[in-house]
Design a protein around this motif. Structure first.
Motif, PDB file in Angstrom:
ATOM      1  N   LEU A  87       0.632  -4.338  11.100  1.00 34.02           N
ATOM      2  CA  LEU A  87       1.328  -2.636  10.837  1.00 34.02           C
ATOM      3  C   LEU A  87       2.676  -2.226  10.879  1.00 34.02           C
ATOM      4  CD1 LEU A  87      -1.643  -0.179  11.820  1.00 34.02           C
ATOM      5  CD2 LEU A  87      -1.376  -0.713   9.694  1.00 34.02           C
ATOM      6  N   ASP A  88       3.009  -1.704  10.475  1.00 39.09           N
ATOM      7  CA  ASP A  88       4.244  -1.667  10.514  1.00 39.09           C
ATOM      8  C   ASP A  88       4.940  -0.321  11.589  1.00 39.09           C
ATOM      9  OD1 ASP A  88       6.672   0.717  10.555  1.00 39.09           O
ATOM     10  OD2 ASP A  88       7.405  -0.159   8.586  1.00 39.09           O
ATOM     11  N   ALA A  89       5.315  -0.425  12.790  1.00 36.25           N
ATOM     12  CA  ALA A  89       5.347   0.057  13.984  1.00 36.25           C
ATOM     13  C   ALA A  89       5.451   1.802  13.688  1.00 36.25           C
ATOM     14  CB  ALA A  89       6.215   0.190  14.927  1.00 36.25           C
ATOM     15  N   GLU A 143      -7.043  13.502   0.471  1.00 32.97           N
ATOM     16  CA  GLU A 143      -7.241  12.478  -0.452  1.00 32.97           C
ATOM     17  C   GLU A 143      -7.132  11.241  -0.175  1.00 32.97           C
ATOM     18  OE1 GLU A 143      -5.816  13.532  -4.698  1.00 32.97           O
ATOM     19  OE2 GLU A 143      -7.092  15.432  -4.677  1.00 32.97           O
ATOM     20  N   ARG A 144      -6.529  10.916   0.780  1.00 31.02           N
ATOM     21  CA  ARG A 144      -6.028   9.846   0.602  1.00 31.02           C
ATOM     22  C   ARG A 144      -7.113   9.009   1.462  1.00 31.02           C
ATOM     23  NH1 ARG A 144       0.304   8.327   0.666  1.00 31.02           N
ATOM     24  NH2 ARG A 144      -0.362   6.012   2.415  1.00 31.02           N
ATOM     25  N   GLU A 145      -6.904  10.218   2.953  1.00 28.13           N
ATOM     26  CA  GLU A 145      -7.799   9.750   4.477  1.00 28.13           C
ATOM     27  C   GLU A 145      -9.335   9.994   3.510  1.00 28.13           C
ATOM     28  OE1 GLU A 145      -6.764  11.790   7.983  1.00 28.13           O
ATOM     29  OE2 GLU A 145      -6.417  12.896   6.714  1.00 28.13           O
ATOM     30  N   ALA A 146      -9.458  10.153   2.963  1.00 29.24           N
ATOM     31  CA  ALA A 146     -11.042  10.130   2.692  1.00 29.24           C
ATOM     32  C   ALA A 146     -11.628   8.757   1.386  1.00 29.24           C
ATOM     33  CB  ALA A 146     -11.507  11.132   1.736  1.00 29.24           C
ATOM     34  N   HIS A 147     -10.186   8.333   0.826  1.00 23.03           N
ATOM     35  CA  HIS A 147     -10.948   7.600   0.427  1.00 23.03           C
ATOM     36  C   HIS A 147     -10.952   6.669   1.150  1.00 23.03           C
ATOM     37  CE1 HIS A 147      -9.572   3.706  -2.296  1.00 23.03           C
ATOM     38  NE2 HIS A 147     -10.698   4.502  -2.905  1.00 23.03           N
ATOM     39  N   ALA A 148     -10.057   5.692   1.935  1.00 20.82           N
ATOM     40  CA  ALA A 148      -9.841   5.267   3.413  1.00 20.82           C
ATOM     41  C   ALA A 148     -11.022   5.141   3.812  1.00 20.82           C
ATOM     42  CB  ALA A 148      -8.645   5.659   4.093  1.00 20.82           C
ATOM     43  N   VAL A 149     -11.354   6.129   4.347  1.00 17.86           N
ATOM     44  CA  VAL A 149     -12.433   6.515   5.165  1.00 17.86           C
ATOM     45  C   VAL A 149     -14.209   5.665   4.269  1.00 17.86           C
ATOM     46  CG1 VAL A 149     -14.786   7.935   6.258  1.00 17.86           C
ATOM     47  CG2 VAL A 149     -11.898   7.616   6.499  1.00 17.86           C
ATOM     48  N   SER A 150     -14.400   6.060   3.317  1.00 17.99           N
ATOM     49  CA  SER A 150     -15.040   5.267   2.451  1.00 17.99           C
ATOM     50  C   SER A 150     -15.180   4.145   2.443  1.00 17.99           C
ATOM     51  CB  SER A 150     -15.081   5.580   1.115  1.00 17.99           C
ATOM     52  OG  SER A 150     -13.975   5.763   0.242  1.00 17.99           O
ATOM     53  N   LYS A 151     -13.728   3.158   1.941  1.00 24.40           N
ATOM     54  CA  LYS A 151     -13.687   1.943   2.124  1.00 24.40           C
ATOM     55  C   LYS A 151     -14.603   0.833   3.705  1.00 24.40           C
ATOM     56  CE  LYS A 151     -10.299  -1.943   0.426  1.00 24.40           C
ATOM     57  NZ  LYS A 151     -11.306  -2.409  -0.518  1.00 24.40           N
ATOM     58  N   LEU A 165       0.389  -1.059   0.042  1.00 26.16           N
ATOM     59  CA  LEU A 165       0.418  -0.068   0.289  1.00 26.16           C
ATOM     60  C   LEU A 165       0.737   0.996  -0.339  1.00 26.16           C
ATOM     61  CD1 LEU A 165      -2.889  -1.396   2.437  1.00 26.16           C
ATOM     62  CD2 LEU A 165      -3.092  -0.404   0.041  1.00 26.16           C
ATOM     63  N   ALA A 166       1.954   1.294   0.701  1.00 28.76           N
ATOM     64  CA  ALA A 166       2.621   2.700   0.528  1.00 28.76           C
ATOM     65  C   ALA A 166       3.306   2.496  -0.601  1.00 28.76           C
ATOM     66  CB  ALA A 166       3.682   2.186   1.614  1.00 28.76           C
ATOM     67  N   LEU A 167       4.097   1.685  -1.569  1.00 28.78           N
ATOM     68  CA  LEU A 167       4.348   1.909  -2.820  1.00 28.78           C
ATOM     69  C   LEU A 167       3.378   2.333  -3.317  1.00 28.78           C
ATOM     70  CD1 LEU A 167       6.935   0.802  -4.396  1.00 28.78           C
ATOM     71  CD2 LEU A 167       6.053  -1.202  -4.370  1.00 28.78           C
ATOM     72  N   LEU A 168       2.503   1.784  -3.247  1.00 25.39           N
ATOM     73  CA  LEU A 168       1.282   2.466  -4.265  1.00 25.39           C
ATOM     74  C   LEU A 168       0.576   3.732  -4.007  1.00 25.39           C
ATOM     75  CD1 LEU A 168      -0.294  -0.889  -5.094  1.00 25.39           C
ATOM     76  CD2 LEU A 168       1.169   0.443  -6.452  1.00 25.39           C
ATOM     77  N   LEU A 201       3.230  10.828   8.851  1.00 21.40           N
ATOM     78  CA  LEU A 201       2.318  10.831   7.096  1.00 21.40           C
ATOM     79  C   LEU A 201       2.545   9.771   7.322  1.00 21.40           C
ATOM     80  CD1 LEU A 201       4.882  12.395   5.019  1.00 21.40           C
ATOM     81  CD2 LEU A 201       5.935  11.286   6.566  1.00 21.40           C
ATOM     82  N   ARG A 202       3.034   8.503   7.301  1.00 25.45           N
ATOM     83  CA  ARG A 202       2.048   7.650   7.481  1.00 25.45           C
ATOM     84  C   ARG A 202       1.456   6.712   8.068  1.00 25.45           C
ATOM     85  NH1 ARG A 202       6.264   2.241   6.975  1.00 25.45           N
ATOM     86  NH2 ARG A 202       8.209   4.160   7.051  1.00 25.45           N
ATOM     87  N   THR A 203       0.495   7.918   9.266  1.00 22.24           N
ATOM     88  CA  THR A 203      -0.452   7.500   9.104  1.00 22.24           C
ATOM     89  C   THR A 203      -1.996   7.075   8.773  1.00 22.24           C
ATOM     90  OG1 THR A 203       0.036   8.694  12.082  1.00 22.24           O
ATOM     91  CG2 THR A 203      -1.874   7.905  11.122  1.00 22.24           C
ATOM     92  N   VAL A 204      -1.152   8.103   8.015  1.00 17.97           N
ATOM     93  CA  VAL A 204      -2.403   7.666   6.535  1.00 17.97           C
ATOM     94  C   VAL A 204      -3.002   6.248   6.074  1.00 17.97           C
ATOM     95  CG1 VAL A 204      -3.067   8.228   4.193  1.00 17.97           C
ATOM     96  CG2 VAL A 204      -2.435  10.519   5.857  1.00 17.97           C
ATOM     97  N   THR A 205      -1.298   5.850   5.318  1.00 20.26           N
ATOM     98  CA  THR A 205      -1.387   4.698   5.599  1.00 20.26           C
ATOM     99  C   THR A 205      -1.508   3.604   6.333  1.00 20.26           C
ATOM    100  OG1 THR A 205       0.686   5.161   4.630  1.00 20.26           O
ATOM    101  CG2 THR A 205       1.181   2.533   5.064  1.00 20.26           C
ATOM    102  N   GLY A 206      -1.313   3.927   7.836  1.00 15.78           N
ATOM    103  CA  GLY A 206      -2.183   2.402   9.142  1.00 15.78           C
ATOM    104  C   GLY A 206      -3.570   2.471   8.652  1.00 15.78           C
ATOM    105  N   LEU A 207      -4.254   4.755   8.257  1.00 15.89           N
ATOM    106  CA  LEU A 207      -5.606   4.239   8.256  1.00 15.89           C
ATOM    107  C   LEU A 207      -6.263   3.199   7.066  1.00 15.89           C
ATOM    108  CD1 LEU A 207      -8.230   6.188   9.293  1.00 15.89           C
ATOM    109  CD2 LEU A 207      -7.940   7.476   7.261  1.00 15.89           C
ATOM    110  N   GLU A 208      -4.839   3.624   5.903  1.00 20.32           N
ATOM    111  CA  GLU A 208      -5.377   2.642   4.706  1.00 20.32           C
ATOM    112  C   GLU A 208      -5.968   1.144   4.980  1.00 20.32           C
ATOM    113  OE1 GLU A 208      -4.271   5.806   1.613  1.00 20.32           O
ATOM    114  OE2 GLU A 208      -2.068   4.464   2.612  1.00 20.32           O
TER     115      GLU A 208
END
Length: 351
Positions: A314-316, A197-205, A11-14, A323-330
């Motif tokens: 999750l990666d700790a 934008e990534r935050e909003a997409h994760a919330v919808s998912k 996910l982080a890579l993409l 900024l990777r908290t968004v990756t955690g959300l996803e």
């Protein structure tokens, strides 16, 4: 059924915003720049060319802004850098994966020291106090995520406590301020927009998760069978849970309170989030040892999350305000969906 182990690496890579390549900018009129940072007035007279970043999040923000060529060194790492930032990070010398000495930082001849944690460059000064750098003509910057609404006294351990809930707005503020310091504000604005934008997409998912879905987040432990360092209510994990509509079983203002497994088992969380890291300070830093303990200990193996293998890995680093908290959300949203706990993953009724 094998455990559901969802790692954020792909996910982080993409999803990671592309690194912006550095280029010369017109700095006329931008400097001197003065800002209030964690209660200290900081003045930057020119765009930094030899910044030292202390803390993985600070380093990753600077790399994401395309500033590798203006970084003299980095220090304090928990896990590997995301693949999308690896090439840029390889160009930046690493002073230490842990806390560097004051002399080693000064040896880089920095024109800015940017720190993720106030405990490293602040009143406690594990490396040095801010005024020690200032007296030598080196400006310092500390992440707002660590000084706004956070205190280091009066908690159960050195990680401190929070007086107000963390919000990603603090990370966005840090990105924008660092971009301003280096006079690359357009890059900062673009990075913040991508993260929003990534935050909003994760919330919808993750829409439609059960109303009272409960979770516990295990970072590490000094001993596997001893008290676990788990997420309190007001840190980055708390932000992720609140954003997705889940409930933390641990009600504590401490960033990472130490909690017994007997208490955790009695509260019986629906999902367990496990921190994965490359450091090995403790046995529980190893994700495989974490899972083996949960599945074999006579107390923990009776928890419903363990019986049903409801683990999210999750990666700790994403468990800290970064900024990777968004990756955690996803990743958590993806994990809940894979477990069939979201509206998007629920079976569709046949007409």
């Amino acid at each position: 059924m094998p455990p559901i182990l969802l790692r954020p690496a792909l996910l982080a890579l993409l999803a990671m915003a592309p690194v912006v390549q550095a280029h010369a900018t017109d700095t006329g009129g931008h400097y001197p720049l003065t800002l209030d940072n964690c209660g200290t007035q900081v003045t930057i007279d020119a765009p930094p060319q030899r910044a030292v970043s202390i803390g993985q999040n600070t380093t990753e923000i600077l790399l994401s802004l395309g500033l590798a060529d203006r970084m003299a060194a980095s220090a304090v790492w928990i896990s590997d850098v995301p693949e999308a930032l690896k090439a840029a990070n390889d160009r930046v010398p690493r002073l230490s994966s842990t806390i560097p000495g004051f002399e080693s930082v000064l040896g880089q001849k920095p024109d800015l020291v940017a720190a993720q944690f106030e405990i490293d460059v602040g009143p406690q000064g594990r490396i040095a106090r801010r005024e020690q750098f200032t007296s030598l003509g080196v400006p310092t910057y500390i992440s707002p995520t660590d000084c706004v609404g956070r205190v280091y006294g009066g908690s159960s351990n050195a990680d401190g406590a929070r007086t107000q809930a963390f919000d990603m707005a603090l990370v966005y503020r840090e990105i924008e301020e660092l971009a301003d310091i280096f006079d690359v504000s357009e890059r900062g604005n673009a990075l913040v927009e991508t993260l929003r934008e990534r935050e909003a997409h994760a919330v919808s998912k993750a829409a439609g998760i059960p109303k009272d879905l409960s979770m516990v987040w295990w970072f590490s432990s000094a001993q596997l069978s001893g008290d676990a360092w788990v997420a309190g209510t007001l840190g980055a994990p708390g932000y992720i849970m609140k954003t997705l509509g889940a409930r933390n079983i641990i009600d504590s203002r401490d960033e990472w309170p130490a909690v017994s497994w007997e208490r955790i088992a009695a509260l019986d969380p629906d999902v367990i989030v496990l921190g994965e890291m490359t450091r090995r300070n403790f046995p529980a830093d190893d994700i495989n040892q974490k899972i083996a303990f949960l599945e074999n200990d006579p107390v923990t193996r009776e928890m419903s999350a363990v019986k049903h293998h409801r683990f999210i890995v999750l990666d700790a680093q994403v468990m800290n305000p970064t900024l990777r908290t968004v990756t955690g959300l996803e990743t958590v949203a993806e994990g809940l969906s894979a477990m069939g706990l979201t509206e998007s993953s629920a079976p569709k009724e046949t007409p």
